[in-house]
Scaffold this motif. Structure first.
Motif, PDB file in Angstrom:
ATOM      1  N   PRO A 169      25.769  -8.643 -23.032  1.00  0.00           N
ATOM      2  CA  PRO A 169      25.780  -8.817 -24.486  1.00  0.00           C
ATOM      3  C   PRO A 169      24.405  -8.509 -25.097  1.00  0.00           C
ATOM      4  CG  PRO A 169      26.665 -10.746 -23.346  1.00  0.00           C
ATOM      5  CD  PRO A 169      25.990  -9.907 -22.318  1.00  0.00           C
ATOM      6  N   SER A 170      24.420  -7.903 -26.266  1.00  0.00           N
ATOM      7  CA  SER A 170      23.161  -7.596 -26.961  1.00  0.00           C
ATOM      8  C   SER A 170      22.422  -8.848 -27.385  1.00  0.00           C
ATOM      9  CB  SER A 170      23.446  -6.721 -28.182  1.00  0.00           C
ATOM     10  OG  SER A 170      23.956  -5.467 -27.793  1.00  0.00           O
ATOM     11  N   ARG A 171      23.151  -9.932 -27.605  1.00  0.00           N
ATOM     12  CA  ARG A 171      22.506 -11.167 -28.051  1.00  0.00           C
ATOM     13  C   ARG A 171      21.515 -11.701 -27.013  1.00  0.00           C
ATOM     14  NH1 ARG A 171      25.203 -14.943 -25.172  1.00  0.00           N
ATOM     15  NH2 ARG A 171      27.364 -14.456 -24.564  1.00  0.00           N
ATOM     16  N   THR A 172      21.768 -11.389 -25.726  1.00  0.00           N
ATOM     17  CA  THR A 172      20.827 -11.854 -24.698  1.00  0.00           C
ATOM     18  C   THR A 172      19.532 -11.054 -24.714  1.00  0.00           C
ATOM     19  OG1 THR A 172      21.789 -10.377 -23.027  1.00  0.00           O
ATOM     20  CG2 THR A 172      22.745 -12.585 -23.238  1.00  0.00           C
ATOM     21  N   LEU A 173      19.573  -9.869 -25.321  1.00  0.00           N
ATOM     22  CA  LEU A 173      18.368  -9.046 -25.421  1.00  0.00           C
ATOM     23  C   LEU A 173      17.559  -9.351 -26.669  1.00  0.00           C
ATOM     24  CD1 LEU A 173      19.967  -5.600 -24.479  1.00  0.00           C
ATOM     25  CD2 LEU A 173      18.882  -7.242 -22.938  1.00  0.00           C
ATOM     26  N   GLN A 174      18.218  -9.958 -27.663  1.00  0.00           N
ATOM     27  CA  GLN A 174      17.579 -10.147 -28.958  1.00  0.00           C
ATOM     28  C   GLN A 174      16.279 -10.949 -28.892  1.00  0.00           C
ATOM     29  OE1 GLN A 174      18.583  -8.453 -31.479  1.00  0.00           O
ATOM     30  NE2 GLN A 174      16.961  -9.230 -32.832  1.00  0.00           N
ATOM     31  N   PRO A 175      16.189 -12.049 -28.126  1.00  0.00           N
ATOM     32  CA  PRO A 175      14.918 -12.791 -28.076  1.00  0.00           C
ATOM     33  C   PRO A 175      13.754 -11.927 -27.596  1.00  0.00           C
ATOM     34  CG  PRO A 175      16.697 -14.116 -27.166  1.00  0.00           C
ATOM     35  CD  PRO A 175      17.241 -12.742 -27.373  1.00  0.00           C
ATOM     36  N   TYR A 176      14.010 -11.051 -26.610  1.00  0.00           N
ATOM     37  CA  TYR A 176      12.933 -10.193 -26.106  1.00  0.00           C
ATOM     38  C   TYR A 176      12.557  -9.132 -27.138  1.00  0.00           C
ATOM     39  CZ  TYR A 176      14.425 -12.386 -21.767  1.00  0.00           C
ATOM     40  OH  TYR A 176      14.747 -13.298 -20.804  1.00  0.00           O
ATOM     41  N   ILE A 177      13.580  -8.632 -27.838  1.00  0.00           N
ATOM     42  CA  ILE A 177      13.307  -7.652 -28.887  1.00  0.00           C
ATOM     43  C   ILE A 177      12.470  -8.275 -29.997  1.00  0.00           C
ATOM     44  CG2 ILE A 177      14.371  -6.221 -30.677  1.00  0.00           C
ATOM     45  CD1 ILE A 177      16.738  -5.808 -28.776  1.00  0.00           C
ATOM     46  N   GLU A 178      12.878  -9.474 -30.438  1.00  0.00           N
ATOM     47  CA  GLU A 178      12.148 -10.140 -31.521  1.00  0.00           C
ATOM     48  C   GLU A 178      10.726 -10.485 -31.093  1.00  0.00           C
ATOM     49  OE1 GLU A 178      14.569 -13.444 -32.531  1.00  0.00           O
ATOM     50  OE2 GLU A 178      16.019 -12.254 -33.689  1.00  0.00           O
ATOM     51  N   ARG A 179      10.586 -10.922 -29.831  1.00  0.00           N
ATOM     52  CA  ARG A 179       9.248 -11.255 -29.346  1.00  0.00           C
ATOM     53  C   ARG A 179       8.356 -10.017 -29.327  1.00  0.00           C
ATOM     54  NH1 ARG A 179       6.381 -11.396 -24.573  1.00  0.00           N
ATOM     55  NH2 ARG A 179       4.960 -13.179 -24.335  1.00  0.00           N
ATOM     56  N   SER A 180       8.903  -8.906 -28.844  1.00  0.00           N
ATOM     57  CA  SER A 180       8.118  -7.669 -28.811  1.00  0.00           C
ATOM     58  C   SER A 180       7.757  -7.203 -30.215  1.00  0.00           C
ATOM     59  CB  SER A 180       8.906  -6.573 -28.089  1.00  0.00           C
ATOM     60  OG  SER A 180       9.158  -6.938 -26.746  1.00  0.00           O
ATOM     61  N   GLN A 181       8.726  -7.298 -31.137  1.00  0.00           N
ATOM     62  CA  GLN A 181       8.462  -6.885 -32.514  1.00  0.00           C
ATOM     63  C   GLN A 181       7.417  -7.781 -33.163  1.00  0.00           C
ATOM     64  OE1 GLN A 181      12.446  -6.925 -34.152  1.00  0.00           O
ATOM     65  NE2 GLN A 181      12.658  -4.702 -33.897  1.00  0.00           N
ATOM     66  N   MET A 182       7.481  -9.090 -32.863  1.00  0.00           N
ATOM     67  CA  MET A 182       6.492 -10.001 -33.438  1.00  0.00           C
ATOM     68  C   MET A 182       5.094  -9.690 -32.911  1.00  0.00           C
ATOM     69  SD  MET A 182       5.920 -12.452 -35.513  1.00  0.00           S
ATOM     70  CE  MET A 182       7.590 -13.039 -35.846  1.00  0.00           C
ATOM     71  N   ARG A 183       4.988  -9.458 -31.600  1.00  0.00           N
ATOM     72  CA  ARG A 183       3.679  -9.135 -31.035  1.00  0.00           C
ATOM     73  C   ARG A 183       3.155  -7.816 -31.580  1.00  0.00           C
ATOM     74  NH1 ARG A 183       3.235  -9.963 -24.706  1.00  0.00           N
ATOM     75  NH2 ARG A 183       1.061  -9.678 -25.325  1.00  0.00           N
ATOM     76  N   LEU A 184       4.040  -6.843 -31.718  1.00  0.00           N
ATOM     77  CA  LEU A 184       3.623  -5.564 -32.296  1.00  0.00           C
ATOM     78  C   LEU A 184       3.179  -5.724 -33.739  1.00  0.00           C
ATOM     79  CD1 LEU A 184       6.284  -3.065 -30.890  1.00  0.00           C
ATOM     80  CD2 LEU A 184       3.810  -3.000 -30.500  1.00  0.00           C
ATOM     81  N   ALA A 185       3.919  -6.582 -34.482  1.00  0.00           N
ATOM     82  CA  ALA A 185       3.558  -6.802 -35.890  1.00  0.00           C
ATOM     83  C   ALA A 185       2.167  -7.412 -36.003  1.00  0.00           C
ATOM     84  CB  ALA A 185       4.596  -7.693 -36.561  1.00  0.00           C
ATOM     85  N   TRP A 186       1.893  -8.450 -35.175  1.00  0.00           N
ATOM     86  CA  TRP A 186       0.572  -9.079 -35.225  1.00  0.00           C
ATOM     87  C   TRP A 186      -0.520  -8.112 -34.759  1.00  0.00           C
ATOM     88  CZ3 TRP A 186      -0.879 -13.128 -37.793  1.00  0.00           C
ATOM     89  CH2 TRP A 186       0.041 -14.131 -38.096  1.00  0.00           C
ATOM     90  N   PHE A 187      -0.210  -7.382 -33.693  1.00  0.00           N
ATOM     91  CA  PHE A 187      -1.195  -6.436 -33.177  1.00  0.00           C
ATOM     92  C   PHE A 187      -1.469  -5.328 -34.186  1.00  0.00           C
ATOM     93  CE2 PHE A 187      -2.297  -2.680 -30.561  1.00  0.00           C
ATOM     94  CZ  PHE A 187      -3.455  -3.185 -29.968  1.00  0.00           C
ATOM     95  N   GLY A 188      -0.394  -4.803 -34.782  1.00  0.00           N
ATOM     96  CA  GLY A 188      -0.564  -3.749 -35.781  1.00  0.00           C
ATOM     97  C   GLY A 188      -1.289  -4.243 -37.015  1.00  0.00           C
ATOM     98  N   ALA A 189      -0.914  -5.457 -37.462  1.00  0.00           N
ATOM     99  CA  ALA A 189      -1.593  -6.020 -38.632  1.00  0.00           C
ATOM    100  C   ALA A 189      -3.074  -6.228 -38.348  1.00  0.00           C
ATOM    101  CB  ALA A 189      -0.932  -7.326 -39.044  1.00  0.00           C
ATOM    102  N   GLY A 190      -3.373  -6.682 -37.103  1.00  0.00           N
ATOM    103  CA  GLY A 190      -4.778  -6.871 -36.734  1.00  0.00           C
ATOM    104  C   GLY A 190      -5.552  -5.569 -36.739  1.00  0.00           C
ATOM    105  N   LEU A 191      -4.923  -4.512 -36.202  1.00  0.00           N
ATOM    106  CA  LEU A 191      -5.598  -3.209 -36.197  1.00  0.00           C
ATOM    107  C   LEU A 191      -5.805  -2.679 -37.612  1.00  0.00           C
ATOM    108  CD1 LEU A 191      -3.903  -1.339 -33.201  1.00  0.00           C
ATOM    109  CD2 LEU A 191      -6.222  -2.249 -33.334  1.00  0.00           C
ATOM    110  N   ILE A 192      -4.778  -2.858 -38.464  1.00  0.00           N
ATOM    111  CA  ILE A 192      -4.923  -2.407 -39.853  1.00  0.00           C
ATOM    112  C   ILE A 192      -6.031  -3.185 -40.548  1.00  0.00           C
ATOM    113  CG2 ILE A 192      -3.775  -2.343 -42.099  1.00  0.00           C
ATOM    114  CD1 ILE A 192      -1.177  -1.751 -40.632  1.00  0.00           C
ATOM    115  N   PHE A 193      -6.072  -4.512 -40.294  1.00  0.00           N
ATOM    116  CA  PHE A 193      -7.120  -5.332 -40.906  1.00  0.00           C
ATOM    117  C   PHE A 193      -8.498  -4.888 -40.431  1.00  0.00           C
ATOM    118  CE2 PHE A 193      -9.983  -8.991 -40.490  1.00  0.00           C
ATOM    119  CZ  PHE A 193     -10.102  -9.354 -41.830  1.00  0.00           C
ATOM    120  N   LEU A 194      -8.640  -4.666 -39.113  1.00  0.00           N
ATOM    121  CA  LEU A 194      -9.929  -4.221 -38.595  1.00  0.00           C
ATOM    122  C   LEU A 194     -10.307  -2.858 -39.169  1.00  0.00           C
ATOM    123  CD1 LEU A 194      -9.721  -5.304 -34.843  1.00  0.00           C
ATOM    124  CD2 LEU A 194     -11.058  -6.354 -36.661  1.00  0.00           C
TER     125      LEU A 194
END
Length: 473
Positions: A169-194
């Motif tokens: 089921p795709s629902r079992t993958l969703q937590p990993y997808i959201e976690r990766s997207q969240m880390r990418l968002a923070w990392f990307g935001a940090g790079l943009i800020f820097l």
């Protein structure tokens, strides 16, 4: 709008849009990437199970109860695995096996045993020798309930005798997808800020450097003394040096022209007196009269020499943009040096040095000696016999004010504001003659070089000259 802000805004828009585009693209690729990886794993799993089931299915003795029990036991396992900070507490694969006609023989969920799955794409395509996969929603209107199915053929001597399908089921993958997207968002935001911070600092540095150059150019155009700003970086440093060179060239030409005009103007009077006396001496005259004209020539010659020396000293100071040295100097000792040099002129006066021995000023010794010599010489010229000349100090925050008092008649109001002008002078009380008018102007230039100032005013009983200088703490 300042140039630095305009540069930063352009940089902000460019970095912001680029960062947003890259980040959104990467975020959008996370889900497909995870699904592709999962599908690849399902393919491997299905083919492994196909090999494990081949012998049983080929002999026609597939123990459905045995495999059904095994698959159901597998579905009930609780791994308690820690995967990248997330706990996996249950297995999510569903496994079912069909025969060559698409009839379900074993189902790990126990729901579809005996049903005809020959029309489902995973079974349908696999039975025809193609790659069989499908994605089906458990709830038709909810895309989050999608389940991925991947099938592998069970073969006997190249003939397909069954199909095994594995789903996730795709629902079992969703937590990993959201976690990766969240880390990418923070990392990307940090790079943009820097990136924006670096752009802001660069814009600020460039704007500050240009502002310092502008202030320097404005100060030079206003005739003020201003040190060349120390700038880092090839082009800005070259620009600053070019401005300094241009200032030196322009000021040098203008100064020479002004210097020649003033010098020729001031030399006319003594030269005319010398020439007139020399012409008169060519004729016959009484010895006493001849001696008087010789004395005039000597006096005017001395005046010319003094004028030239003081003009040279003044030119030396006016052309300088800063001090050659800044060292602590004892102010009392500097005053004493000048009093000893003028000891013959101070015999008939009441001279006192009230400067404390511990007071020190920060500056260049030669220039301060010359400035004090001019102040003392000016005070002695206007102080009558028996009068007072007094040196004292008034310490303030960061500066010390040297106060030179001499007992004399008050300065006329019309002359007070002009005493530091070049060539402006008042008649001496004794001789009635004027000086070169360069002494106080020289003192003003020295005070300006030291970051101080000079003020002249009438006080009770005489005149005070106040010279402020940096104080050594």
């Amino acid at each position: 709008m300042p140039l630095g802000i305009r540069i930063f805004l352009v940089y902000f828009v460019f970095v912001g849009l680029s960062g947003w585009f890259v980040l959104s693209t990467v975020m959008d690729e996370v889900r497909p990437g995870v699904r592709q990886t999962t599908e690849e794993t399902l393919v491997d799993t299905a083919n492994l199970l196909a090999e494990l089931l081949r012998d049983d299915l080929r002999s026609g003795r597939l123990d459905q109860a045995h495999w059904q029990e095994r698959f159901q036991a597998y579905g009930q396992r609780q791994p308690a695995a820690q995967i990248w900070g997330m706990t996996k507490s249950e297995v999510s694969h569903r496994i079912y096996v069909t025969d060559a006609q698409g009839k379900v023989l074993v189902d790990s969920s126990g729901e579809a045993v005996g049903q005809d799955y020959s029309r489902w794409n995973d079974v349908y395509l696999t039975l025809r020798g193609q790659y069989g996969a499908r994605s089906t929603r458990e709830v038709p209107d909810d895309p989050e309930t999608s389940v991925m199915y991947v099938a592998a053929p069970i073969k006997d001597q190249g003939k397909i005798i069954g199909v095994i399908s594995v789903s996730k089921p795709s629902r079992t993958l969703q937590p990993y997808i959201e976690r990766s997207q969240m880390r990418l968002a923070w990392f990307g935001a940090g790079l943009i800020f820097l990136g924006l911070l670096a752009g802001g600092l660069l814009s600020w540095w460039l704007s500050a450097s240009l502002r310092r150059l502008t202030d320097y150019a404005q100060a030079v155009s206003a005739g003020e003394r201003s040190p060349l700003p120390a700038l880092q970086g090839g082009e800005l440093k070259q620009l600053a040096e070019a401005l300094e060179h241009m200032r030196s060239e322009l000021e040098g030409k203008a100064y020479v022209e002004r210097y020649v005009h003033t010098l020729t103007h001031e030399l006319k009077s003594p030269l005319a007196a010398i020439r007139g006396a020399a012409e008169l001496l060519e004729g016959d005259m009484a010895p006493a009269q001849r001696q008087r004209f010789v004395g005039n020539i000597q006096t005017e010659s001395a005046r010319l020499q003094q004028l030239i020396e003081r003009l040279l000293n003044l030119a030396l100071v006016e052309q300088r943009q800063g001090l050659d040295e800044r060292v602590p100097l004892p102010l009392r000792a500097l005053v004493d040096e000048q009093l000893h040099a003028q000891a013959a002129r101070t015999l008939s006066l009441q001279v006192s040095n009230q400067v404390p021995a511990e007071v020190q000023v920060l500056g260049e010794r030669f220039l301060l000696q010359q400035a004090l010599a001019n102040l003392l010489d000016n005070a002695l010229d206007f102080t009558p016999a028996g009068g007072q000349v007094r040196f004292s100090v008034e310490p303030q925050e960061g500066v010390v004010t040297l106060v030179v008092f001499n007992q004399c008649a008050p300065i006329p109001d019309y002359a007070l504001s002009r005493l530091t002008e070049r060539f402006y002078s008042l008649p001496r009380p004794v001789s009635g003659r004027k000086s070169t008018g360069l002494g106080l102007n020289f003192v003003q230039e020295v005070a300006s070089l030291h970051g101080g100032a000079i003020t002249i005013g009438n006080v009770a009983g005489g005149v005070e000259v106040r010279l402020s200088l940096p104080l050594v703490r």
